[in-house]
Design a protein around this motif. Structure first.
Motif, mmCIF file in Angstrom:
data_model
loop_
_atom_site.group_PDB
_atom_site.id
_atom_site.type_symbol
_atom_site.label_atom_id
_atom_site.label_comp_id
_atom_site.label_asym_id
_atom_site.label_seq_id
_atom_site.Cartn_x
_atom_site.Cartn_y
_atom_site.Cartn_z
ATOM 1 N N MET A 1 -2.492 -6.949 4.282
ATOM 2 C CA MET A 1 -2.171 -5.610 3.850
ATOM 3 C C MET A 1 -2.270 -5.576 2.332
ATOM 4 O O MET A 1 -1.768 -6.458 1.644
ATOM 5 C CB MET A 1 -0.758 -5.265 4.290
ATOM 6 C CG MET A 1 -0.602 -3.885 4.789
ATOM 7 S SD MET A 1 1.126 -3.575 5.179
ATOM 8 C CE MET A 1 0.921 -2.831 6.727
ATOM 9 N N THR A 2 -2.844 -4.540 1.825
ATOM 10 C CA THR A 2 -2.983 -4.433 0.383
ATOM 11 C C THR A 2 -1.713 -3.850 -0.225
ATOM 12 O O THR A 2 -0.846 -3.326 0.480
ATOM 13 C CB THR A 2 -4.176 -3.523 0.024
ATOM 14 O OG1 THR A 2 -3.895 -2.220 0.492
ATOM 15 C CG2 THR A 2 -5.460 -4.047 0.623
ATOM 16 N N LEU A 3 -1.627 -3.947 -1.519
ATOM 17 C CA LEU A 3 -0.445 -3.474 -2.220
ATOM 18 C C LEU A 3 -0.248 -1.981 -2.044
ATOM 19 O O LEU A 3 0.875 -1.517 -1.832
ATOM 20 C CB LEU A 3 -0.557 -3.837 -3.709
ATOM 21 C CG LEU A 3 0.654 -3.477 -4.562
ATOM 22 C CD1 LEU A 3 1.887 -4.213 -4.081
ATOM 23 C CD2 LEU A 3 0.393 -3.791 -6.011
ATOM 24 N N SER A 4 -1.285 -1.200 -2.084
ATOM 25 C CA SER A 4 -1.152 0.251 -1.938
ATOM 26 C C SER A 4 -0.741 0.621 -0.509
ATOM 27 O O SER A 4 -0.004 1.579 -0.299
ATOM 28 C CB SER A 4 -2.455 0.954 -2.318
ATOM 29 O OG SER A 4 -3.495 0.535 -1.463
ATOM 30 N N ALA A 5 -1.185 -0.148 0.476
ATOM 31 C CA ALA A 5 -0.798 0.120 1.858
ATOM 32 C C ALA A 5 0.676 -0.199 2.052
ATOM 33 O O ALA A 5 1.401 0.529 2.758
ATOM 34 C CB ALA A 5 -1.655 -0.696 2.813
ATOM 35 N N ARG A 6 1.149 -1.284 1.437
ATOM 36 C CA ARG A 6 2.565 -1.628 1.533
ATOM 37 C C ARG A 6 3.432 -0.561 0.859
ATOM 38 O O ARG A 6 4.490 -0.182 1.361
ATOM 39 C CB ARG A 6 2.824 -2.977 0.869
ATOM 40 C CG ARG A 6 2.321 -4.125 1.674
ATOM 41 C CD ARG A 6 2.681 -5.418 1.012
ATOM 42 N NE ARG A 6 2.041 -6.536 1.707
ATOM 43 C CZ ARG A 6 2.052 -7.763 1.281
ATOM 44 N NH1 ARG A 6 2.658 -8.074 0.146
ATOM 45 N NH2 ARG A 6 1.460 -8.720 1.972
ATOM 46 N N ALA A 7 2.991 -0.074 -0.292
ATOM 47 C CA ALA A 7 3.741 0.956 -1.004
ATOM 48 C C ALA A 7 3.801 2.239 -0.184
ATOM 49 O O ALA A 7 4.841 2.903 -0.111
ATOM 50 C CB ALA A 7 3.123 1.216 -2.367
ATOM 51 N N ALA A 8 2.695 2.587 0.465
ATOM 52 C CA ALA A 8 2.667 3.796 1.296
ATOM 53 C C ALA A 8 3.576 3.631 2.499
ATOM 54 O O ALA A 8 4.297 4.560 2.888
ATOM 55 C CB ALA A 8 1.234 4.088 1.733
ATOM 56 N N ALA A 9 3.601 2.442 3.103
ATOM 57 C CA ALA A 9 4.464 2.197 4.256
ATOM 58 C C ALA A 9 5.933 2.234 3.838
ATOM 59 O O ALA A 9 6.782 2.788 4.552
ATOM 60 C CB ALA A 9 4.121 0.848 4.887
ATOM 61 N N ALA A 10 6.247 1.676 2.691
ATOM 62 C CA ALA A 10 7.623 1.702 2.202
ATOM 63 C C ALA A 10 8.058 3.122 1.893
ATOM 64 O O ALA A 10 9.183 3.525 2.216
ATOM 65 C CB ALA A 10 7.754 0.826 0.961
ATOM 66 N N ALA A 11 7.185 3.911 1.285
ATOM 67 C CA ALA A 11 7.507 5.303 0.979
ATOM 68 C C ALA A 11 7.734 6.098 2.257
ATOM 69 O O ALA A 11 8.646 6.931 2.335
ATOM 70 C CB ALA A 11 6.398 5.924 0.137
ATOM 71 N N ALA A 12 6.935 5.848 3.279
ATOM 72 C CA ALA A 12 7.100 6.552 4.552
ATOM 73 C C ALA A 12 8.417 6.159 5.225
ATOM 74 O O ALA A 12 9.118 7.006 5.795
ATOM 75 C CB ALA A 12 5.920 6.247 5.470
#
Length: 99
Positions: A1-12
């Motif tokens: 998982m890329t950093l931006s995908a992790r950030a998006a998942a955390a935000a969700a």
């Protein structure tokens, strides 16, 4: 998982928790009120008088050898009774009429 995908998942996940938090919030804890709170003479007395009554009731409890719940119940009743007696108006003797 890329950093931006992790950030998006955390935000969700955070958004979902915030949205669900208000729906599942419990009402604030309220403590029951004492039925005699409005007529409690002990609570309305000045501090030195309350202290004198409290010390006298503690001494009576010590003399009786009370401990634990029995001591607490005794002191509560003692303070209530002594405060009521102190707050009761003292009857004044009738004034002598001049003859």
């Amino acid at each position: 998982m890329t950093l931006s995908a992790r950030a998006a998942a955390a935000a969700a996940a955070i958004a979902a928790l915030l949205a669900a938090g208000s729906a599942s919030a419990q009402p604030a804890l309220t403590l029951p009120t004492r039925p005699d709170a409005a007529t409690d003479k002990f609570a309305t007395m000045d501090k030195p008088a309350r202290r004198a009554i409290s010390v006298a009731c503690s001494k009576e409890a010590d003399d009786q050898g009370l401990r634990g719940k029995a001591r607490g119940k005794f002191r509560s009743a003692c303070k209530r009774d002594k405060a009521a007696a102190a707050a009761a108006p003292t009857p004044t003797p009738p004034a002598d009429k001049p003859k």
